[in-house]
Scaffold this active site. Structure first.
Site, short mmCIF file in Angstrom:
data_model
loop_
_atom_site.label_atom_id
_atom_site.label_comp_id
_atom_site.label_asym_id
_atom_site.label_seq_id
_atom_site.Cartn_x
_atom_site.Cartn_y
_atom_site.Cartn_z
N LYS A 119 0.83 -1.21 0.00
CA LYS A 119 0.00 0.00 0.00
C LYS A 119 0.87 1.26 0.00
CE LYS A 119 -3.38 2.08 3.00
NZ LYS A 119 -4.44 1.81 3.96
N GLU A 125 10.81 -4.88 3.58
CA GLU A 125 10.82 -6.29 3.17
C GLU A 125 10.38 -6.43 1.71
OE1 GLU A 125 9.54 -5.06 5.93
OE2 GLU A 125 9.74 -6.43 7.63
N GLY A 176 -4.61 -1.83 5.93
CA GLY A 176 -3.91 -2.99 5.37
C GLY A 176 -4.54 -4.32 5.78
N ARG A 177 -4.79 -4.49 7.07
CA ARG A 177 -5.29 -5.79 7.54
C ARG A 177 -6.75 -6.02 7.19
NH1 ARG A 177 -4.14 -2.08 10.78
NH2 ARG A 177 -5.41 -1.27 12.48
N GLU A 263 -3.62 -6.38 15.81
CA GLU A 263 -3.14 -5.08 15.34
C GLU A 263 -4.24 -4.02 15.50
OE1 GLU A 263 -0.28 -5.21 11.94
OE2 GLU A 263 -1.71 -3.82 11.06
N HIS A 294 -3.73 -33.40 19.36
CA HIS A 294 -2.57 -34.24 19.71
C HIS A 294 -1.41 -33.38 20.19
CE1 HIS A 294 -4.55 -37.75 17.92
NE2 HIS A 294 -5.11 -36.81 17.15
N LYS A 409 8.66 -0.36 11.51
CA LYS A 409 9.16 0.01 10.18
C LYS A 409 10.32 0.99 10.29
CE LYS A 409 5.08 -1.05 7.49
NZ LYS A 409 4.24 -0.74 6.35
C1 G6Q Z 1 -1.84 -3.58 8.33
C2 G6Q Z 1 -0.55 -2.95 8.60
C3 G6Q Z 1 0.63 -3.72 8.08
C4 G6Q Z 1 0.88 -3.49 6.60
C5 G6Q Z 1 2.25 -4.03 6.23
C6 G6Q Z 1 2.59 -3.85 4.77
O1 G6Q Z 1 -2.90 -3.13 8.68
O2 G6Q Z 1 -0.54 -1.67 8.17
O3 G6Q Z 1 0.55 -5.10 8.32
O4 G6Q Z 1 -0.10 -4.10 5.83
O5 G6Q Z 1 3.21 -3.41 7.03
O6 G6Q Z 1 2.49 -2.50 4.42
P1 G6Q Z 1 2.48 -2.07 2.92
O7 G6Q Z 1 1.27 -2.65 2.26
O8 G6Q Z 1 2.45 -0.56 2.94
O9 G6Q Z 1 3.74 -2.62 2.29
#
Ligand code: G6Q
Length: 428
Positions: A119, A125, A176-177, A263, A294, A409
């Site tokens: 986003k 990463e 994002g989530r 989160e 188990h 981050k």
């Molecule tokens: C979700 C968070 C987090 C995010 C990731 C990736 O609600 O904001 O998990 O989705 O850090 O972020 P980007 O999509 O910006 O790479």
């Protein structure tokens, strides 16, 4: 106090089925992206988007992390049964080079599309893995521009048509989530399930969004689940909740929920900026049954910590490749095990021998439906999203910030930067 001040419009992606969408503009923009997706998938189908040899693409590798990975990965695994012939997906999230190396091993890159999802377009990463995959493509003599697509925020550093064969947008008004039903899940799930398969996920989610508006608690399943959760957590003081799906296909669903819930509701100030004096979000964890039986169920039955459990089950299997052994099918054994666990936790068992005594009265709920399909998966997803949002409202916290992730981050950049300076000094 300032907050990230985000809108919460993931439901706009599903409001496409409503005659009266809550937010016209957001739903309009979500629809626009669906049109782009449909065109892209048609082009793949009709052989307009092909590799340099004119062959079709068979694999999509989604590169992204957190909200740009977990949900899409969980739903891919959940719905793999319904994939189109010759289509599959893989995922790279971790900056651990072995994650990418493992995924790229034995992969025919010439028939692979890389879908980079971020986003912000700035996540360490994802940017690192993008470079890594790009260089793997180049190493295989392939043109990255023919093999890479992206999903990113409008105007982000990744919003660059020169670098990608196709680009899709995700919006600032969706966290994002909560973004799985936007193009974050749409591109990979659409590639694998086809456009209609993805739309079924949206349809299932929309059905539960509608249920979430019911004023009668008994008819509003997400609200009921939210309130039971609050009873267990705030009134009875149980700190965790286990989500135990009796479906191997849901193996990564608890991990997705872990992010969505922890989160969102792992906060300790109210929306007014005051410290809370009550518990907010619980610790969420889980694994599929019967495997868990188990392993950690011992603690669920006899441990000193009481863990409320949410069981999820299906009457029918996905593949229906089942066999009757000793009078029952495997699917029947699976469901019977889930129900037996639920009863045992609730009722306990008395015995003269304290080692064999089960206290019982361990809270649990059973959620059961016919089959895990794109539609029921969408419904299950929205059920939990709405539950989490309702709990956030009840605790009067801002479920839509993620300062804890943002801190990560910043730290993730600071130390590597120092290391890079040191490496440069050593080279000099
Ligand atoms: C979700 C968070 C987090 C995010 C990731 C990736 O609600 O904001 O998990 O989705 O850090 O972020 P980007 O999509 O910006 O790479």
């Amino acid at each position: 106090h300032d907050s990230e001040n985000r809108q919460v419009l993931h439901t706009a992606c599903r409001d496409i089925f409503s005659n009266t969408p809550l937010n016209l503009e957001a739903t309009f923009r979500a629809k626009e992206q669906l049109v782009c997706l449909r065109r892209f998938l048609d082009d793949l189908e009709q052989g307009t988007i092909v590799n340099h040899r004119g062959e079709s693409f068979t694999t999509m590798v989604q590169v992204g992390i957190g909200g740009s990975d977990l949900g899409a990965r969980a739903l891919y695994l959940a719905l793999k049964r319904y994939r189109l012939p010759d289509r599959s997906a893989r995922f790279i999230a971790n900056v651990d080079p072995d994650d990418a190396a493992g995924v790229l091993t034995n992969l025919d890159l010439s028939r692979t599309l890389i879908n980079v999802v971020s986003k912000s377009g700035t996540t360490l990463e994802t940017l690192t893995n993008e470079r890594l995959v790009r260089s793997a493509l180049e190493g295989a003599g392939l043109d990255p521009a023919l093999h890479m697509v992206s999903v990113t925020g409008e105007g982000s550093p990744m919003d660059d048509p020169k670098r990608y064969r196709a680009s899709f947008h995700m919006f600032d008004f969706i966290g994002g989530r909560y973004s799985l039903t936007s193009m974050v899940g749409g591109v990979t799930l659409g590639f694998v399930l086809g456009y209609n398969g993805f739309v079924e996920v949206l349809r299932g989610a929309h059905a539960v969004d509608t249920v979430a508006e019911e004023r009668d608690i008994h008819a509003n399943l997400p609200l009921l689940m939210a309130l039971i959760g609050i009873w267990n957590h705030n009134f009875l003081g149980y700190e965790t909740v286990a989500v135990l799906p009796y479906s191997q296909a849901l193996q990564r669903f608890p991990a997705h929920l872990q992010q969505c819930d922890m989160e969102s509701n792992g906060k300790s100030v109210t929306r007014g900026g005051h410290g809370v004096n009550y518990l907010t979000g619980p610790i969420v964890w889980g694994e599929p049954g019967t495997n868990g039986q188990h392993a950690f169920y011992q603690l669920l039955h006899q441990g000193t910590t009481v863990v409320p459990v949410e069981f999820i089950g299906f009457r029918q299997s996905q593949y229906e490749r089942d066999l009757e052994v000793s009078g029952t099918t495997s699917q029947e054994k699976l469901v019977a095990n889930m129900l037996a666990q639920s009863l045992a936790l609730a009722q306990g068992r008395n015995s003269e021998n304290p080692n064999r005594r089960f206290a019982g009265n361990r809270p649990n709920s059973v959620l059961i439906t016919d089959r895990l399909t794109p539609y029921s998966m969408g419904a299950l997803l929205a059920l939990y999203e709405n539950k989490i949002v309702f709990q956030g409202f009840s605790w009067n916290i801002n479920s839509f910030d993620q300062e804890g992730v943002q801190l990560g981050k910043i730290l993730a950049i600071r130390l590597p930067d120092e290391l890079a300076a040191k490496n440069e000094g050593n080279q000099g």
